[in-house]
Design an enzyme around this catalytic site. Structure first.
Site, short mmCIF file in Angstrom:
data_model
loop_
_atom_site.label_atom_id
_atom_site.label_comp_id
_atom_site.label_asym_id
_atom_site.label_seq_id
_atom_site.Cartn_x
_atom_site.Cartn_y
_atom_site.Cartn_z
N SER A 115 30.51 -1.36 -9.67
CA SER A 115 29.39 -0.69 -9.00
C SER A 115 28.06 -1.32 -9.43
CB SER A 115 29.38 0.80 -9.36
OG SER A 115 30.66 1.34 -9.14
N ARG A 116 28.06 -1.93 -10.62
CA ARG A 116 26.80 -2.51 -11.12
C ARG A 116 26.39 -3.79 -10.39
NH1 ARG A 116 26.51 -1.55 -17.50
NH2 ARG A 116 27.26 0.58 -17.43
N GLY B 253 41.87 1.01 -13.92
CA GLY B 253 41.73 -0.42 -13.68
C GLY B 253 41.68 -1.24 -14.97
N HIS C 121 38.27 0.14 -6.51
CA HIS C 121 38.74 1.54 -6.47
C HIS C 121 39.82 1.71 -5.39
CE1 HIS C 121 34.55 2.19 -8.08
NE2 HIS C 121 35.26 2.86 -8.97
N GLN D 249 29.70 10.69 -20.99
CA GLN D 249 30.03 9.29 -21.29
C GLN D 249 28.82 8.36 -21.18
OE1 GLN D 249 33.02 9.04 -17.93
NE2 GLN D 249 32.37 6.92 -17.88
N LEU E 9 32.20 3.79 -4.52
CA LEU E 9 33.46 3.03 -4.49
C LEU E 9 33.32 1.61 -3.93
CD1 LEU E 9 34.70 5.82 -5.09
CD2 LEU E 9 36.55 5.20 -3.56
N HIS E 10 34.14 0.73 -4.47
CA HIS E 10 34.26 -0.63 -3.94
C HIS E 10 35.75 -0.94 -3.80
CE1 HIS E 10 35.17 -1.57 -8.10
NE2 HIS E 10 34.00 -1.04 -8.46
O1 PAF Z 1 36.05 4.31 -15.08
C1 PAF Z 1 35.37 5.28 -14.66
O2 PAF Z 1 34.86 5.29 -13.54
C2 PAF Z 1 35.17 6.48 -15.57
O3 PAF Z 1 35.02 6.09 -16.89
C3 PAF Z 1 36.26 7.55 -15.44
C4 PAF Z 1 37.61 7.05 -15.88
C5 PAF Z 1 36.34 8.00 -13.98
C6 PAF Z 1 35.89 8.77 -16.30
O4 PAF Z 1 34.68 9.31 -15.91
#
Ligand code: PAF
Length: 288
Positions: free
Chosen positions: A193-194, A154, A44, A68, A40-41
């Site tokens: 996060s990157r 976001g 979030h 994903q 988290l940053h």
């Molecule tokens: O944006 C993200 O961090 C991810 O794509 C999400 C929405 C948590 C789904 O894994």
């Protein structure tokens, strides 16, 4: 003054999360959901704060979602920091953290995926063909487990937000869908996060995306709407800020439909993906 210690519950079991969600609903409490992949940053934290304004209890989820990730994305290298995340989630005001196990979400015989057909064809969907199918599938699963009244995503991942909004509508989830503004560093770099992958020498060059978007916005303000002219300037700004920047795409589309436009009109948004020192960053800005 002593800081008020807020209670936070970490839930790892799917059935317990389902039970707690049902119980909260029975008590008449509204649930706000903030799905995350952890690490988290401040971006979030701002989603959690948004959710707090609109619901009684916030459930923040941490789940690094394998479907994903594409064959070229390194799932095993995705940054993780559960301890730090729990602290940040608590500080932001979330009451529940849901951290399910991958095997509980995707058991061996899992075979049902959710796919939004049209909105996923362009931009990120073109560059990462299986990505959105993974995102919509996990978010549908999280909606089913946590039964939120409000869900917050976001604007930084704008296409993701639009795809999920469509899914929420198409599948009839009774959920208020909220898209929260992008949180930026002081120099304009969108929080992600990157960003941690940059060395201190490389980091200033990462603001190239924001500079390019800002240039586009200023051109539109001065009355220029031709996207060919705007694109030319954006490319110049990108390479002036980071000589080695590699553009994946810069697209001008309608905000709702994501259909491309040659001229900036009301509701035109510019989205871009650029590799800065090998780190693929995305950003966007509504131009009019
Ligand atoms: O944006 C993200 O961090 C991810 O794509 C999400 C929405 C948590 C789904 O894994």
């Amino acid at each position: 003054m002593a800081k008020i210690q807020q209670k936070i519950t970490t839930i790892r079991s799917v059935s317990k999360m389902q039970r707690v969600a049902r119980q909260l609903a029975a008590e008449g409490k509204t649930i706000g959901l903030v799905p995350t992949m952890g690490f988290l940053h401040e971006g979030h934290a701002s989603l959690i704060r948004q959710a707090k304004k609109q619901s009684d209890v916030i459930v923040t989820t941490i789940f690094v979602n394998p479907p994903q990730f594409g064959p070229n994305d390194d799932l095993s290298k995705y940054p993780r920091d559960e301890k730090g995340d729990v602290r940040k989630i608590k500080e932001a005001g979330s009451e529940i953290i849901f951290i399910p196990k991958a095997d509980d979400i995707y058991p061996e015989d899992f075979q049902t995926y959710v796919n939004v057909e049209s909105l996923t064809q362009s931009l990120e969907g073109k560059a990462r063909p299986t990505h959105f199918r993974g995102v919509t599938t996990i978010v549908a699963i999280l909606f089913n487990i946590t039964r939120p009244d409000v869900a917050v995503f976001g604007m930084k991942d704008y296409q993701q937000a639009m795809v999920l909004k469509q899914m929420t509508c198409d599948l009839g989830y009774p959920i208020k869908f909220v898209i929260a503004p992008t949180i930026r560093e002081r120099d304009g770099l969108a929080m992600s996060s990157r960003n941690k992958y940059f060395t201190s020498e490389q980091r200033p060059e990462a603001r190239a995306l924001y500079y390019a978007l800002h240039t586009a916005k200023e051109m539109v303000k001065s009355g220029i709407g031709d996207t060919t002219l705007i694109l030319r300037e954006m490319k110049a700004v990108l390479s002036a800020t980071c000589r080695t920047a590699k553009i994946d795409y810069v697209e001008f589309t309608n905000f709702e439909s994501l259909k491309p436009t040659r001229h900036v009109v009301k509701n035109t948004i510019c989205s871009l993906a650029v590799r800065i020192h090998g780190v693929r960053l995305i950003d966007n800005m509504k131009l009019l």
